[in-house]
Every structure is written in C-alpha cells, then in structure tokens.
Design an enzyme around this catalytic site. Structure first.
Site: not given
Length: 734
Positions: A598, A603, A633
C-alpha cells in the site's frame, strides 16, 4: 483394521480395560492386605458413564473391555478362573442394568437435561441392580438362607451400592457434562488449592484418632462443590472415599473410638460416612446446576423476547401504573417518527382529540378488570399527521415482582385498512374513484366466488381489464394451480376472518410476489355476502430484502463472504462435525508485507491485490467449504471435507503454493506472497479456541520468515488451551 476404522472406540475400550482393572486391583489388594471385606467397589459404577453414551447395540465392546479388565486383575491375584468369570459377568450385568435404565429414560443427556431426575433414576436402578447381582453372587457362594449367606449379601450389597453411587455419578457426570462445563471459573489452580484443602482436612480428621471430627470434612467439601460445581464434586468425593476407605481398612481414624468395634463394623461406619457425604454434596451440586440451567433459560427467553420486540415492525411497550413506558421498541421511529427517549413518558397529547376520552375509558377498564383489550385509534406522527393504530393490550403482573401490574401493549399501523374500511361505507361511485387510483388490485368476490368488482390497477399487473374478469369465478381467472393455493384463505375469509398473506404468481412472463388482504363483506344484519380482496405487488420489496441480505454477508471488495457470515457459519459447521464425528480444518491466510504494498504502490494497487487473492481463494475451495475475508488483508478458509492429517497437509500446502499471485502495476508486477496458519482438529472444540490455534500457527509461520505455512494437528484428547507443540517443516502436532 478395526483400529484403523474406529480409533476412538479402540481407545475407549483400552481406557475402560485399564480403569476397571486398576480399580479392581486397588479394592481387592487393599481388602486382602487388611484382612477385611471390600468396603468400596468402584468397578461397576465406573462403567456406567461410558455405557450410557452408547446404545445397547454398540455397548458390547465396552462391556467386554470392562469384563476383561476385571478378569485380568483377578488372574494377577491368582484367583480361580471359573469363579472370576462368574463374578465378572455379575459385575457387567449390574453396570448394564443401571445404564439401560438411565438411557431408556434419558436417550440423550445434554445441558437442558435435569440432572436431579437423572440422579433419581440412577439411584433407583442402582438399588435394584446391586440387590439382584449381589443376591446372585451370595447364592453362588453359600446356601440360602444361612447366616453366612446374609452376611455375604450384606457386605457385597453395601460396597457395591456405595461404589455405584460414587463412581456411577462421577463417570456419568464426566462423560455427559465435560470438565469445561463443570468448572465455571476456568482456573485450575483454584481447583487444585481447594482440593488440597479438602485432602489435608480429611487426612487430618482420620489422623486425629482421639477425637470424632468427621464433620470437619463437610465445610471444605461443600466449598469445593459451590466453587467448582461438578468438577469439585467428582474429584472431592473421590478423595474423601479413597482416604476414608484406606484409613479405615488400615485401622486408622475416629471409627476406632467405638468401643469393641470390629473391622466389619468400622467398614460399615466408613461406608455410611462416605454415603452421607455423597448425599450431602450431590444435591447441592445438582441444585446449583439446575439453578444455572434455569438462569440460562431465563436469559435466553429474555434475549429472544428482546430480539423479537426490537426487530418487530409492531410497536411494543411495557407501561407502568403511572403511565411511564418501561420499554419502547425501536419500531416507534419507523411507525411514528419519534425517538424512543421521546416516548418514555405519557403522551396523551399525541392521541387524536376525538379518541382521547374513549381510549382513557378503555385503559381505566383494563386496569380495573384486567384481561385483554383491543382498540383502534389515531396517534400523531412527528411530522404532524395522524396514524391509525390497532392496539392489543394485556394487564399482567410486573416481572420486577414488586406487587404492581403493567400493561403489555402491541400496536400496529392499520391506517391503510381503516381507510379502506371507511371507503367501503361510502357510495359505489366514491369507492371506484378511490380504488382506481390506489396502487393495488382491489376486488370484490361474492359467495359463489365470482368477481363483482375489480379496479383498473389490475391492468398494470395482469394485463386483463376489469370487464374481462367481472362475472367469472376466481378459479377461471386465476387458473387451477393458483386457485388451489388461494382456496384455503378464501374459506377463512368466507368464515368471517380477515386474512392477510403473501403468495407469488406469473404474469406476462414475470414471476411476481404479492401481499393479499381478504376482508369479509357483511350486510347490515351481519350476514356474509362476499369478501373484498386487496392485493399489492411487493416484488420490489422482496428483491430489496434479498439484496440487503446478500450485502450483509458479502465483502464488497473481494466478493467473498464477510466476517459476519463466517461467524454465523463456523458455529453450525463445528456442531455438525461433533455430531457426525468429522474433523474440521481452519486456515488463516495473511498477505505478507501488505502495508508496504500500500505504501509503495498506493491503495488502488492494494485493493487489486486483495481482489485477486479473493478470486484465487474462490477458485481453490471446493463446494461446502467456507472462504471469507475477515480483516484488512486476512482471509479464512473453513473445511470439513478433510478426513485425515495427510489430506489436510496436502490441502494447506496446495493452498499456499497456488496463492502466489502477480499483480500488474504499470510496466511491472507486484509479487504477492502468503503466510498461512492452519489447524486440523478432530473432536469437540469451540470456535474461539479454533481461531486461537490457527492464529498461533500463523504467528509461527510469520516468525519463520513469512511466505510459508504451518499446520497444527489437534487430537480428541487435547485440552482446549492447547499443549506444547512439536515442530517440523510446515507442520505442527499438538
């Protein structure tokens, strides 16, 4: 071959063989060493618990194992083989009679079973079984009715019955309730502390031979039962029984204070003391268990009522004698626009002025005479308009047990129905004007089931005009299949009942869903002359409901199930696995270094990674397996289709190997690696413990450098807290 197919049964038989053999050796060797009769025969009672769990057709291996354990003990002590066989058969018959009596009355013992009733059946059956079997053994040893016969019968019956009460109740409680349910506080060190106190007190009482201090055993025993419930009862009575029998048979303890007491008399006194101790402690444990069971049922009932009231479309209230609302359901916001806090005090000003006096009289009559009452009146909406409410009220005693009464009020919005009823009282012209502009099909059907009126909205639903329907029967218009489904509601409406229901039908090639309200039509004298049918298409409402349900259980980014759906499914899967004896596998999948992806690529790339991982997981799992995204995640896979450790290891390895994905970013790719922590469990386990074990495996995998997996294997005998794990590459055994 039998061990391979039924490993659990084999281990049960081995354990029962060792248990019966060990108990028989202890009782017989102690009696022979002290040259006294056996004071406590625990062998038969220890078999009751395992036998109660099995139907009679499956109890044969357990009976054989118990018999062989007893026979092995007798042969080790050099007893005659034939006599040992006969005694063993009598012992097995005694245990079988008690277990069959309990199982016939209670086929399945669970948390809702009243153990007081189980204890009553077990006590009566133990009296009968012990009496019959000891009578047979005494008859085989002596001629009846000699004095030696009755002495033998008396000695055997006391030791067998007392042992059945103690060991039988212990084994029954252990196999039916389990240790986790027996100890509510879940702190083993407290149990060990209190057990030590009981053991020291009992030993001190029997060491003090000069003073009769047997009553000192009861305080720590009852404290143990109160704090630890059935675990304290089971282990505590075992400690008291073992110390009492051992001390008495070794000629130690306060029973020697009795003048000219023979060994037989001291044994009788020890048996009476053990029996009384059991009768003192067991009812306390059963009463506490019953109290907890009733409290759980009350909490469950309150939770269900609150859930129903909070989610009901009707307005539900508890009204105190002074008019204050003890409870107001959240539906008040949807029904009248008011907040719950704004409706807790009496609001007479919200009742329509024309209805206030009438409703006040209804309430006064209800409080004076009790019973139930139904009233229809108007309440003011927060926006200013009035809503017709049909209220059902009942006067009941306050659940606070303060001697007062409360009104349980249920109200629903019947504005539409009232408007229709008022419109029906007007002229036919006014009815057509109103009905033709209502977005619902309004029809009148006479007593011969023929349509006499249909509004024009029917053209938008079925394509038929009112003229095509009037004069025809409902069977002719609706068709044979749909008519058969509506016929029951027609009969109820013709009987004078106002009926509301839902159904589905196909019009113009579309499957539509409807809500219908059949209202009886009576003449001035109250005689039935037909019915009115109000039918509303609610297809779009049902579609919205289904879509909301789907969204509530689906992760919008990956398309997988979300945490809520997973939490709902894992409990049912674990219950099925316990019921059918199947293992379960839970795997936690975590993307390695997802934060750096990220931070480095943005993102949007992170979302692409999550989406592709979700798609890969969806392709890898098989039918019946649950895959969900439960965190940022973090993903989870739940499977009950892996029969052994090898298949579980292969599944997790394949999952880890095939989850390596590459996400295209600009001109390059982002390689995504996974760490997986999994647990394969066979036996009863809670969802919290299963998640904890999988999380521990995931931690081990990450500690090993990430981009790997670890699998925990949990057997039936492991405690829920887990054990020290032995590690090997990709695989942990606990």
């Amino acid at each position: 071959m039998f061990f391979r197919h039924y490993p659990e049964r084999v281990w049960q038989c081995i354990a029962l063989f060792a248990l019966t053999g060990g108990l028989a050796l202890y009782s017989i060797m102690l009696a022979r060493a002290t040259h006294s009769p056996t004071s406590l025969w625990l062998v038969n009672g220890a078999m009751v618990g395992p036998l109660v769990r099995k139907p009679l057709s499956q109890a044969r291996p357990l009976l054989i194992s118990g018999f062989l354990g007893f026979l092995a003990a007798k042969q080790l002590l050099g007893d005659p083989f034939v006599a040992s066989v006969l005694l063993g058969l009598c012992n097995m018959l005694e245990a079988l009679l008690v277990s069959v009596a309990i199982r016939s009355r209670f086929p399945k013992i669970n948390s809702h079973t009243r153990f007081m009733n189980v204890a009553r059946v077990g006590l009566i059956s133990a009296l009968v079984a012990c009496g019959a079997c000891t009578f047979g053994v005494a008859s085989a040893q002596h001629f009846w009715p000699t004095l030696a016969f009755w002495e033998t019968f008396n000695s055997l019956f006391r030791s067998h019955f007392l042992g059945m009460v103690i060991a039988g109740s212990t084994s029954l409680i252990v196999v039916t309730k389990g240790w986790q349910l027996s100890e509510p506080f879940g702190r083993p060190w407290r149990l060990m502390r209190d057990l030590s106190l009981l053991a020291l007190t009992t030993a001190a009482v029997f060491c003090m031979s000069r003073f009769p201090l047997l009553f000192m055993v009861y305080p720590p025993l009852l404290l143990l039962v109160f704090r630890h419930r059935f675990a304290g009862l089971v282990i505590g009575m075992a400690i008291v029984a073992l110390i009492t029998t051992a001390a008495t048979m070794l000629d130690i303890g306060p029973f020697n204070l009795v003048h000219d007491a023979t060994p037989q008399l001291r044994i009788v006194m020890a048996q009476v003391f053990i029996g009384v101790s059991c009768l003192v402690a067991l009812p306390v444990a059963l009463a506490l268990a019953e109290h907890e069971r009733l409290q759980a049922r009350v909490r469950e009932s309150e939770l269900r009522y609150r859930m129903l009231a909070d989610n009901s479309g009707d307005l539900v209230m508890r009204i105190r004698p002074n008019g204050d609302r003890q409870y107001v359901s959240p539906s008040i916001r949807e029904l009248l626009g008011w907040e719950v806090s704004e409706f807790t005090k009496p609001r007479q000003d919200l009742i329509h002025p024309d209805d206030r006096e009438r409703i006040a009289d209804v309430v006064a009559t209800l409080r004076a005479e009790g019973g139930t009452v139904t009233a229809t009146y108007r309440l003011q909406h927060k926006e200013g308009h009035y809503v017709w409410i049909e209220a059902f009220a009942r006067l009941v005693a306050s659940p606070d047990n303060d001697g007062t009464t409360e009104i349980i009020y249920t109200g629903r919005d019947v504005t539409q129905r009232v408007l229709v009823e008022q419109a029906l009282q007007e002229s036919q012209a006014q009815l057509r004007t109103i009905a033709d502009n209502v977005p619902a099909v309004i029809a009148r059907v006479d007593m011969s089931e023929r349509y006499t009126y249909v509004n024009r909205f029917v053209e938008q639903v079925s394509g038929e005009t009112p003229a095509q329907m009037i004069g025809k029967t409902m069977r002719e218009v609706r068709g044979e299949l749909l008519y058969e489904r509506l016929k029951t509601y027609l009969k109820r409406a013709y009987a004078g009942e106002s009926v509301m229901f839902e159904y589905e039908a196909t019009y113009r090639g579309r499957l539509l869903q409807f809500q219908a309200h059949y209202v009886p039509d009576r003449d001035a004298e109250g005689r039935m002359r037909g019915l009115y049918a109000l039918t509303t298409e609610i297809t779009h409402i049902k579609n919205v409901e289904r879509e909301l349900l789907r969204l509530a259980h689906q992760d919008s980014l990956t398309g997988l199930s979300n945490r809520r759906y997973f939490n709902e499914r894992i409990s049912s899967v674990l219950r099925q696995c316990v019921q059918f004896g199947k293992p379960v596998l839970l795997a936690l999948v975590d993307i390695d270094n997802f934060k750096s992806i990220n931070d480095s690529h943005g993102h949007a790339t992170g979302d692409m990674v999550l989406s592709q991982v979700g798609q890969s997981l969806q392709r890898l799992v098989r039918e019946g397996e649950v895959v969900a995204r439960i965190g940022g995640d973090e993903f989870v896979v739940l499977s009950d289709n892996l029969a052994n450790e090898g298949s579980a290891d292969a599944f997790v390895h394949s999952l880890w190997e095939r989850l390596h994905v590459a996400v295209a970013v600009g001109t390059g790719n982002v390689d995504v690696c996974m760490s997986i922590g999994a647990v394969w469990c066979k036996g009863a386990v809670s969802d919290d413990v299963l998640m904890k074990l999988a999380d521990e495996a995931l931690y081990v995998a990450k500690a090993a450098g990430r981009d790997t997996y670890r699998l925990l294997i949990r057997s039936l005998q492991d405690s829920e807290s887990g054990a020290q794990a032995a590690s090997r590459p990709g695989h942990l055994q606990i």
